[in-house]
Design a protein around this motif. Structure first.
Motif, short mmCIF file in Angstrom:
data_model
loop_
_atom_site.label_atom_id
_atom_site.label_comp_id
_atom_site.label_asym_id
_atom_site.label_seq_id
_atom_site.Cartn_x
_atom_site.Cartn_y
_atom_site.Cartn_z
N GLU A 124 -40.05 8.59 1.06
CA GLU A 124 -41.08 7.57 0.93
C GLU A 124 -40.54 6.31 1.57
N ASP A 125 -41.18 5.87 2.65
CA ASP A 125 -40.73 4.71 3.42
C ASP A 125 -39.27 4.86 3.85
N LEU A 165 -46.17 14.42 -7.00
CA LEU A 165 -45.68 13.04 -6.88
C LEU A 165 -45.53 12.42 -8.27
#
Length: 168
Positions: A124-125, A165
């Motif tokens: 994530e990022d 998630l």
């Protein structure tokens, strides 16, 4: 000729028989023999030699061309199975139930392949997501601390990948 309890049956080539004991003697069933044949190949069509093919209690190995055959079969229900070697796995069912009719010539081909794998990294990022649950058609894995996951031993087919998630 085959003898069963002092009963001898002699049949010409291509004729098979079954002796069914009865209370007062036996029933002798004569049939035109059936046959089952086929090939074991990989997904590209290359022959797979040495595959063990079992039909009921009889076993043969595929030849250099991947071919096998069983002759002189009685009609009825039969169980056919394939055992691949050299790391190959069956694409589809390894064991199948067949209904073979009198005099029928059946063909059943098998496909074997080296298992495939699906691997990935969950981020994530740019930051790896560790300890995340990843599912591939019912198979489950957890990502490691670097976000990596893998599923191995896959055969031909369509797979759906999903990720659970975390809730925020």
């Amino acid at each position: 000729p085959q003898e069963e309890d002092a009963l001898a049956v002699e049949a010409p080539q291509g004729i098979v028989y079954r002796i069914v004991p009865q209370e007062q003697g036996a029933c002798i069933e004569l049939y035109q023999g059936a046959s089952l044949f086929g090939c074991a190949r990989d997904p590209e069509g290359n022959a797979l030699a040495g595959v063990t093919v079992r039909l009921d209690d009889e076993t043969v190995a595929t030849d250099a061309d991947g071919a096998y055959a069983f002759d002189g079969l009685l009609p009825g229900a039969h169980t056919l199975s394939f055992a691949f070697s050299d790391g190959y796995v069956a694409c589809g069912e390894e064991t199948v139930a067949l209904q073979i009719e009198e005099g029928e010539r059946c063909q059943w081909d098998a496909v074997g392949m080296l298992p495939a794998s699906v691997e990935g990294v969950l981020t994530e990022d740019g930051t790896p997501l560790g300890n995340m649950r990843v599912t591939l058609d019912g198979l489950q894995a957890r990502t490691d601390e670097e976000g990596r996951f893998a599923f191995e031993g896959l055969t031909l087919g369509r797979y759906t990948l999903s990720v659970a998630l975390p809730e925020e």
